[in-house]
Design an enzyme around this catalytic site. Structure first.
Site, PDB file in Angstrom:
ATOM      1  N   ASN A  13      24.896  -7.830 -42.612  1.00  0.00           N
ATOM      2  CA  ASN A  13      25.606  -6.666 -43.141  1.00  0.00           C
ATOM      3  C   ASN A  13      27.072  -6.780 -42.720  1.00  0.00           C
ATOM      4  OD1 ASN A  13      26.611  -4.147 -43.776  1.00  0.00           O
ATOM      5  ND2 ASN A  13      25.390  -3.030 -42.259  1.00  0.00           N
ATOM      6  N   TRP A  14      27.923  -7.133 -43.685  1.00  0.00           N
ATOM      7  CA  TRP A  14      29.344  -7.325 -43.343  1.00  0.00           C
ATOM      8  C   TRP A  14      30.074  -6.004 -43.136  1.00  0.00           C
ATOM      9  CZ3 TRP A  14      31.560 -11.631 -47.103  1.00  0.00           C
ATOM     10  CH2 TRP A  14      30.829 -12.816 -46.892  1.00  0.00           C
ATOM     11  N   LYS A  15      29.468  -4.913 -43.549  1.00  0.00           N
ATOM     12  CA  LYS A  15      30.115  -3.593 -43.490  1.00  0.00           C
ATOM     13  C   LYS A  15      31.473  -3.648 -44.214  1.00  0.00           C
ATOM     14  CE  LYS A  15      27.663  -2.830 -39.208  1.00  0.00           C
ATOM     15  NZ  LYS A  15      27.533  -2.034 -38.008  1.00  0.00           N
ATOM     16  N   HIS A  50      21.571   3.250 -43.784  1.00  0.00           N
ATOM     17  CA  HIS A  50      22.149   2.721 -42.539  1.00  0.00           C
ATOM     18  C   HIS A  50      22.652   3.909 -41.709  1.00  0.00           C
ATOM     19  CE1 HIS A  50      24.844   0.705 -39.763  1.00  0.00           C
ATOM     20  NE2 HIS A  50      24.202  -0.423 -40.051  1.00  0.00           N
ATOM     21  N   GLU A  78      25.250   4.381 -40.165  1.00  0.00           N
ATOM     22  CA  GLU A  78      26.645   4.743 -40.428  1.00  0.00           C
ATOM     23  C   GLU A  78      26.756   5.612 -41.678  1.00  0.00           C
ATOM     24  OE1 GLU A  78      28.177   0.753 -40.201  1.00  0.00           O
ATOM     25  OE2 GLU A  78      27.741   0.741 -38.055  1.00  0.00           O
ATOM     26  N   GLU A  90      16.742   0.102 -36.489  1.00  0.00           N
ATOM     27  CA  GLU A  90      18.037  -0.090 -35.845  1.00  0.00           C
ATOM     28  C   GLU A  90      18.333   1.099 -34.928  1.00  0.00           C
ATOM     29  OE1 GLU A  90      20.662  -2.925 -38.301  1.00  0.00           O
ATOM     30  OE2 GLU A  90      21.034  -0.904 -39.001  1.00  0.00           O
ATOM     31  N   GLY A  92      26.370  -2.468 -32.722  1.00  0.00           N
ATOM     32  CA  GLY A  92      27.760  -2.794 -32.379  1.00  0.00           C
ATOM     33  C   GLY A  92      28.140  -2.543 -30.935  1.00  0.00           C
ATOM     34  N   SER A 121      22.929  -5.342 -32.365  1.00  0.00           N
ATOM     35  CA  SER A 121      23.457  -6.322 -31.407  1.00  0.00           C
ATOM     36  C   SER A 121      22.630  -7.598 -31.308  1.00  0.00           C
ATOM     37  CB  SER A 121      23.621  -5.671 -30.024  1.00  0.00           C
ATOM     38  OG  SER A 121      24.603  -4.653 -30.086  1.00  0.00           O
ATOM     39  N   GLY A 151      24.819  -7.218 -37.952  1.00  0.00           N
ATOM     40  CA  GLY A 151      26.152  -6.756 -38.314  1.00  0.00           C
ATOM     41  C   GLY A 151      27.204  -7.759 -37.860  1.00  0.00           C
ATOM     42  N   GLY A 152      27.819  -7.505 -36.714  1.00  0.00           N
ATOM     43  CA  GLY A 152      28.949  -8.299 -36.217  1.00  0.00           C
ATOM     44  C   GLY A 152      28.716  -9.802 -36.232  1.00  0.00           C
TER      45      GLY A 152
HETATM   46  C1  PEP Z   1      24.137  -3.067 -38.256  1.00  0.00           C
HETATM   47  O1  PEP Z   1      25.118  -2.348 -38.367  1.00  0.00           O
HETATM   48  O2  PEP Z   1      23.255  -3.074 -39.129  1.00  0.00           O
HETATM   49  C2  PEP Z   1      24.038  -3.892 -37.062  1.00  0.00           C
HETATM   50  C3  PEP Z   1      22.875  -4.308 -36.708  1.00  0.00           C
HETATM   51  O3  PEP Z   1      25.212  -4.151 -36.393  1.00  0.00           O
HETATM   52  P1  PEP Z   1      25.403  -5.094 -35.107  1.00  0.00           P
HETATM   53  O4  PEP Z   1      24.575  -6.330 -35.315  1.00  0.00           O
HETATM   54  O5  PEP Z   1      26.855  -5.398 -35.069  1.00  0.00           O
HETATM   55  O6  PEP Z   1      24.924  -4.321 -33.928  1.00  0.00           O
END
Ligand code: PEP
Length: 252
Positions: A13-15, A99, A101, A169, A175, A214, A235-236
């Site tokens: 997920n590049w957001k 999600h 967010e 999640e 993050g 994470s 994500g990241g």
């Molecule tokens: C996400 O936002 O779906 C996620 C898992 O982010 P991260 O891996 O950066 O924690």
């Protein structure tokens, strides 16, 4: 990871990251995965405006394309929104819905998430439905209750193993560099599998349940080896091809 059960999925997920300069990362990923035999599906979910560009980069590879959000309506007066058919036309096979967010920043309720998942199904897209507790909820011992309620409220009636993926999640792990213990991950994933049994019947066994929060190359193997973990939502660490590959490699 479990030898049987559904085929895993590792989705990035590049957001709201990545303009055209980012296209070099999927290009690299395609090259790095060219001759690699994988036991998982791999997907990237870039911002909507570059979906078609990423799709052409992925052409000829097995890497799939996903959207990050969708409107529940087929069309109409919804300024700034994107329909499931539009995402399908852009080359997506799946869409992330609910999600945290979106739930937090855009006030999305379980009902909205369910309607979005239904829109995905109508368009022939897989809905990746995100659920997860906040830190306060975990500290209050409410993790299982909260995830049960989110599942029941967000899962559409027509959900099957083929058209639905659940992503667990924990909000506090997204993050932050923090992750639940492996025992905590295993507990929640077993609980989700069991709740899915009540909601989907026999489809629950083959429904993929991803862990997200994470995930990075250094912890992916341990997290992915837990029972009922069928891949990751990343994500990241999905923004750099080398990091994402370090996670995908768990499934080689
Ligand atoms: C996400 O936002 O779906 C996620 C898992 O982010 P991260 O891996 O950066 O924690």
């Amino acid at each position: 990871m479990a030898a049987d059960g559904p085929r895993a999925l590792v989705a990035g997920n590049w957001k709201m990251n990545g303009g055209l300069a980012m296209l070099k990362e999927p290009r690299l990923l395609v090259a790095m995965l060219k001759d690699v035999k994988l036991r998982a599906d791999v997907m990237v979910c870039p911002p909507a405006v570059i979906l078609r560009r990423v799709k052409s980069v992925l052409k000829g590879s097995k890497i799939k394309l996903g959207g990050q959000d969708v409107h529940w309506a087929v069309s109409g007066a919804h300024t700034g929104d994107i329909s499931a058919d539009m995402l399908k036309e852009a080359g997506c096979s799946a869409v992330i819905v609910g999600h945290s967010e979106r739930r937090t920043n855009h006030g999305e309720t379980d009902e909205i998430v369910r309607k979005k998942a239904e829109a995905c199904h109508r368009a022939g897209l897989i809905a990746i439905i995100c659920i997860g507790e906040t830190l306060e909820e975990r500290k209050a011992g409410r993790t299982l209750g909260v995830t049960k309620q989110q599942l029941a409220g967000s899962l559409p009636a027509g959900a099957t193993a083929a058209n639905t993926v659940i992503a667990y999640e924990p909000v506090w792990a997204i993050g932050t560099g923090l992750t639940p213990s492996t025992a905590e991950v295993a507990e929640v994933h077993a609980h989700i599998r069991s709740e899915l049994g009540g909601l989907m019947g026999s489809e629950a066994v083959q429904t993929r349940i991803l862990y997200g929060g994470s995930v990075k190359p250094s912890n992916a193997a341990e997290l992915m080896s837990q029972p009922n973990v069928n891949g990751a939502l990343v994500g990241g660490a999905s923004l750099k091809a080398a990091d994402f590959l370090g996670i995908i490699k768990v499934y080689t």
